[in-house]
Design a protein around this motif. Structure first.
Motif, short mmCIF file in Angstrom:
data_model
loop_
_atom_site.label_atom_id
_atom_site.label_comp_id
_atom_site.label_asym_id
_atom_site.label_seq_id
_atom_site.Cartn_x
_atom_site.Cartn_y
_atom_site.Cartn_z
N ASP A 20 7.89 -11.67 2.85
CA ASP A 20 8.44 -11.80 1.50
C ASP A 20 8.59 -13.28 1.15
O ASP A 20 9.69 -13.77 0.95
CB ASP A 20 9.77 -11.07 1.39
CG ASP A 20 10.27 -10.98 -0.04
OD1 ASP A 20 9.44 -11.06 -0.98
OD2 ASP A 20 11.49 -10.84 -0.23
N PRO A 21 7.47 -14.01 1.12
CA PRO A 21 7.56 -15.44 0.86
C PRO A 21 7.86 -15.74 -0.61
O PRO A 21 7.54 -14.95 -1.49
CB PRO A 21 6.16 -15.95 1.22
CG PRO A 21 5.28 -14.78 0.90
CD PRO A 21 6.09 -13.56 1.27
N VAL A 22 8.47 -16.88 -0.83
CA VAL A 22 8.62 -17.39 -2.19
C VAL A 22 7.28 -18.02 -2.55
O VAL A 22 6.73 -18.82 -1.78
CB VAL A 22 9.75 -18.44 -2.27
CG1 VAL A 22 9.75 -19.13 -3.62
CG2 VAL A 22 11.09 -17.78 -2.01
N VAL A 23 6.74 -17.64 -3.70
CA VAL A 23 5.42 -18.13 -4.12
C VAL A 23 5.59 -18.97 -5.39
O VAL A 23 5.99 -18.45 -6.43
CB VAL A 23 4.45 -16.96 -4.37
CG1 VAL A 23 3.12 -17.49 -4.88
CG2 VAL A 23 4.27 -16.13 -3.10
N VAL A 24 5.28 -20.25 -5.26
CA VAL A 24 5.27 -21.16 -6.40
C VAL A 24 3.83 -21.55 -6.64
O VAL A 24 3.19 -22.16 -5.78
CB VAL A 24 6.13 -22.41 -6.13
CG1 VAL A 24 6.07 -23.37 -7.30
CG2 VAL A 24 7.57 -22.02 -5.81
N ILE A 25 3.30 -21.17 -7.79
CA ILE A 25 1.92 -21.48 -8.14
C ILE A 25 1.86 -22.88 -8.76
O ILE A 25 2.63 -23.19 -9.67
CB ILE A 25 1.36 -20.46 -9.16
CG1 ILE A 25 1.44 -19.03 -8.62
CG2 ILE A 25 -0.04 -20.83 -9.61
CD1 ILE A 25 0.55 -18.76 -7.44
N LEU A 26 0.93 -23.68 -8.27
CA LEU A 26 0.66 -25.00 -8.84
C LEU A 26 -0.76 -24.97 -9.37
O LEU A 26 -1.70 -24.71 -8.62
CB LEU A 26 0.78 -26.09 -7.77
CG LEU A 26 2.13 -26.21 -7.09
CD1 LEU A 26 2.05 -27.19 -5.93
CD2 LEU A 26 3.18 -26.64 -8.08
#
Length: 76
Positions: A20-26
Motif C-alpha cells: 500500500d505505497p504512497v504514490v506521488v506522480i511527477l
C-alpha cells in the motif's frame, strides 16, 4: 516501461494487497484529464514538474507524501 504503461502499473499496485505505497506522480503532462486519470488509477498526488524548480520540487513531493499519509491515518 516496456511491459506496461504508468496507469497499468498503478492498477497493479492497487490490486496487490500486500503493498500500500504512497504514490506521488511527477510529470510534465498537466492536462486535467491526465491528472484525473492518474488519481482514478490510484495515485495519491500528482505534481507537474514544470511548476517547480530545484528544492521546491523536493518540498512539494515531501508535502504531498505527508498529506497522503495523514489522509490514510484519518481513514483508519
Amino acid at each position: 516501461m516496456p511491459e506496461m504503461n504508468g496507469y497499468q502499473f498503478l492498477d497493479a499496485l492497487k490490486n496487490n494487497t500486500s503493498m500500500d505505497p504512497v504514490v506521488v506522480i511527477l510529470s510534465n503532462l498537466g492536462e486535467q484529464v491526465e491528472i484525473d486519470r492518474a488519481m482514478q488509477h490510484g495515485a495519491d498526488a500528482y505534481l507537474q514538474k514544470s511548476d517547480y524548480v530545484g528544492e521546491a520540487l523536493v518540498a512539494a513531493v515531501n508535502s504531498a507524501y505527508t498529506e497522503a499519509l495523514q489522509k490514510r491515518v484519518q481513514k483508519q
